[in-house]
Write an enzyme that holds these catalytic residues in place. Sequence first.
Site: not given
Ligand code: NAP
Length: 687
Positions: A261, A300
Amino acid sequence: MTLQSILPSYVRGAWWTPETEEGAVEVRDASTGALVTQVSTRGLDLSRVLDYARTVGQASLGKLTFHQRAMLLKQMAQPLTERKDELYALSSRAGATKADSWVDIDGGIGVLFTYSSKGRRELPNAQVYVDGPVENLSKDGSFLGQHVYTRLPGVAVQINAFNFPVWGSLEKFAPAFLAGVPTVVKPATPTGYVAEGFVRILVESGLLPDGSLQLISGSVPDLFDHLRLGDLVGFTGSASTAEKLRAHDSVQTGGVRFTSETDSINASVLGADAVPGSAEFDGYVKQLVVELTSKAGQKCTAIRRALVPTPLVDDVISAVQARIDERVVVGDPRAEGVTMGPLASHEQRDEVLRQVLRLVDAGGEVVIGALDEPSILKADGSRGTAPEGAFVAPLVLRFTDAEADALHTVEAFGPVASILGYSDTADAARLVARGGGSLVTSVATHDTTIARDLVMGLAPYNGRVLVLDRDDARTSTGHGSPVPHLVHGGPGRAGGGEELGGIRAVLHHMQRTAVQGSPEMLTAITGVWHRGAAANDAAPHPFRKSLATLKIGDQLSSEPREVTLDDIEHFAEFTGDKFYAHMNEEAAAANPFFPGRVAHGYLLVSFAAGLFVDPDVGPVLANSGLENLRFVTPVSPGDSIRVALTAKQITPRETDDYGEVRWDALITNQDDAVVATYDVLTLVAKS
Ligand code: NAP
C-alpha cells in the site's frame, strides 16, 4: 508507559534490547524536539525471529479454528480499550491530536472487532476454507474438484509507515491472525514507540498464542534476505521503498508474497451541479479541510488534488480559506483547542517542504498558507513559532495548468493539496487517472448521471470511490477512512495491495488450491459433506441429534409424495400466487420452460419440509435460512417428489450453546431427476 532509552523489540517470547546504544537512531517528540527514545536492531538475529514464527507461532495458531482465533481478536480489543489512554499519551508525542489518535487507536481496536465478527459469521469453525461450489468432473459424480484455502506455512511480515502505528499494524495483524499465520510487525522508526505500546499491552494481556506476534523496533535492511516461499510481506510506505523491496530476489524468484500500500495522489471531484450554497459544495469544502488537517495531512488517503469545475475554482479557494480560519488551530496536540499537530519529525517536515517547492516549480501558486515557520499554540498556552517542532501550516496550491506532470505525480505527505479546474466529467476522470492509480477518489454530487459517469471513469484507477451528497454527508465515514469491511489499496502507483477488505484479506494469507478426488475424499479433507460420499440414514432421525452426536453425512431419505392439481390450486389460493404457469394450462404450455401447468417452486420446498421435518421438540432450534436454491426440473400435476436431507457442514458457535448445521437438500421426482437443490440452514443445540 515509561519508555526505555532503547525501545525494546518483542521476539521469541521475550523483550529484547541491544547490548549497546552505538548506532541507535534517536526518535524525538514531534512538537518539542525532546528525545523520546532510540531504536536499534544491532545484534538481533532476524533469521531466528522468523523461524520462531514459522515453528512456534505456526504450531500455536494451528491448534485453533477460525472462530477460536476470531474470539481471541475480540478479547484482545478489551485490554487495548482499557489501556488506550496510555496509547493516546504516546501518540501525542508523535504529533497526533486527540482526533488523530482516535482514528489510529480506536480505529485499530475497531478493526479487531470487525474481523472478529466477520470471522465468526463468514468463516467456518474449522481450519480449511472451502471456496465456491464443487465442480463435478465425471459423468457419474465419482471424481470432483473443489477449491480450498489453507494457511501459508510461513510468517506474515508487516512493514508499516510512520503515520498510523496502531491501526496500520492491526489492520494487517487481524487478517493474518485469523488466517492462522504468525505476524512479525516492523513499525516505522519515527513512531515505533507507539506500536511498541500496543504490543506491550497485548503481551501483558496473556492473550497472544506463543509466537503469534513479534515486534521489531528498528530498521531491518537485510530482512528480505531471510524470507522464503510460504512467507508474505504486507508493506505500507512510500512507492520508492516498495519498488526497491519488490525487486528483491526473494520476491522476484523466491516465491515470497508481497503486497504494498503505497503513496497515492488521491483526488476529490466537485460535481458541476454542486454550486456554492448547495449541500454538496459545503460537504466538499468541509471534507477537503478535514483531509488537509487531520493527521497534519500525513494520510495515504488524503486529498492531494481537488478537481473543481473551472468557473468554481475561486469560490472553492475562498470557502476553504474561510473554513481554515474558522476551524483550524495548529499547535502542540497537548494544548487545549489544537486541531492540527506537527508532522511526525523534522525529516518529514523538510521532505514535505521540498515537495511543495517542486509543486511550485511546476506552476503551483500557494493561495492558502505559507511555507514560513507557522505561529502555533504551544503546550503552555503561549503562541509563537516553534522551530524545535515539525510544524507546517495547511497549504493549498492553485494550478492553472491542470496538465502539469508534478501535480499528478508529486506527493507532499503533509497538509498540502492542489486545486485545479476541469471542463467536463470526461476531463475530470482523465485528470484523476493521471495519478497513475490511487487509493481513493471522492465525488461530491447529487446528480445521478454525473455520479454514474464519474464513477465509471474513476473506478478502474481507484481502490475506493466515495460519492458524497446531502443524503450520506452525515453518516459517511469520510474520504480518508479505509474501513475493514472494504478493500484498502489501489491499482498502479497505489501499490496494488488489499490489506483490508473483509474475508478476502484473510484469504490473502492463505493458498488457494484445487483439490481433486472422490466425494469421500473431499468430504474427509474439507469437513464438508459432498454428494456421492457415504451417507448414514439409519435411525434416529437426524433432527433428534444434538451437535454432540450429529455427524456430517447423517441423512434422512423421505417417502415420496404426489403433487396434485388440487395442491397447486390450493397453494395458489392460499398464498395469492396465481402466476399463469401454475394456473393457466395454455399459457403455461406456450412458455418455453413448462410442459403445461406446473407446481410452484415454493410449494415444492414447503412439501419437502413437510417430508423431512421431525415435528417434536428436540435439539433443532430454528430454521435460519435457505441458500443456493435452484429449481431444475418442473413438477407437473401427478408427479411425485421425495427429498434427501443430509448434514453437510456443522459449525458450533464458540460463545453459544448451539451452532449452525447446513443441510444438503435434494428434491427428486419419480424418475430420479433432480427437481430442486438447496442448503437448509438450522440452529441446533450442542447437547
Ligand atoms: P517509507 O520510508 O517507505 O518506510 C516504510 C517502512 O518501510 C518503514 O517501516 C521503514 O522502516 C521500512 N523499510 C524501509 N526500507 C526497508 C528495507 N530495506 N527492508 C524492510 N523495511 C524497510 O515510508 P514512511 O516514510 O514510513 O511512510 C510515508 C509514506 O507511506 C508516504 O509516502 C505515504 O503515502 C505512504 N503511506 C501509504 C499508506 C497506504 O496504505 N497506502 C499508508 C500510510 C502511508 P524504517 O522506518 O526503519 O526505515
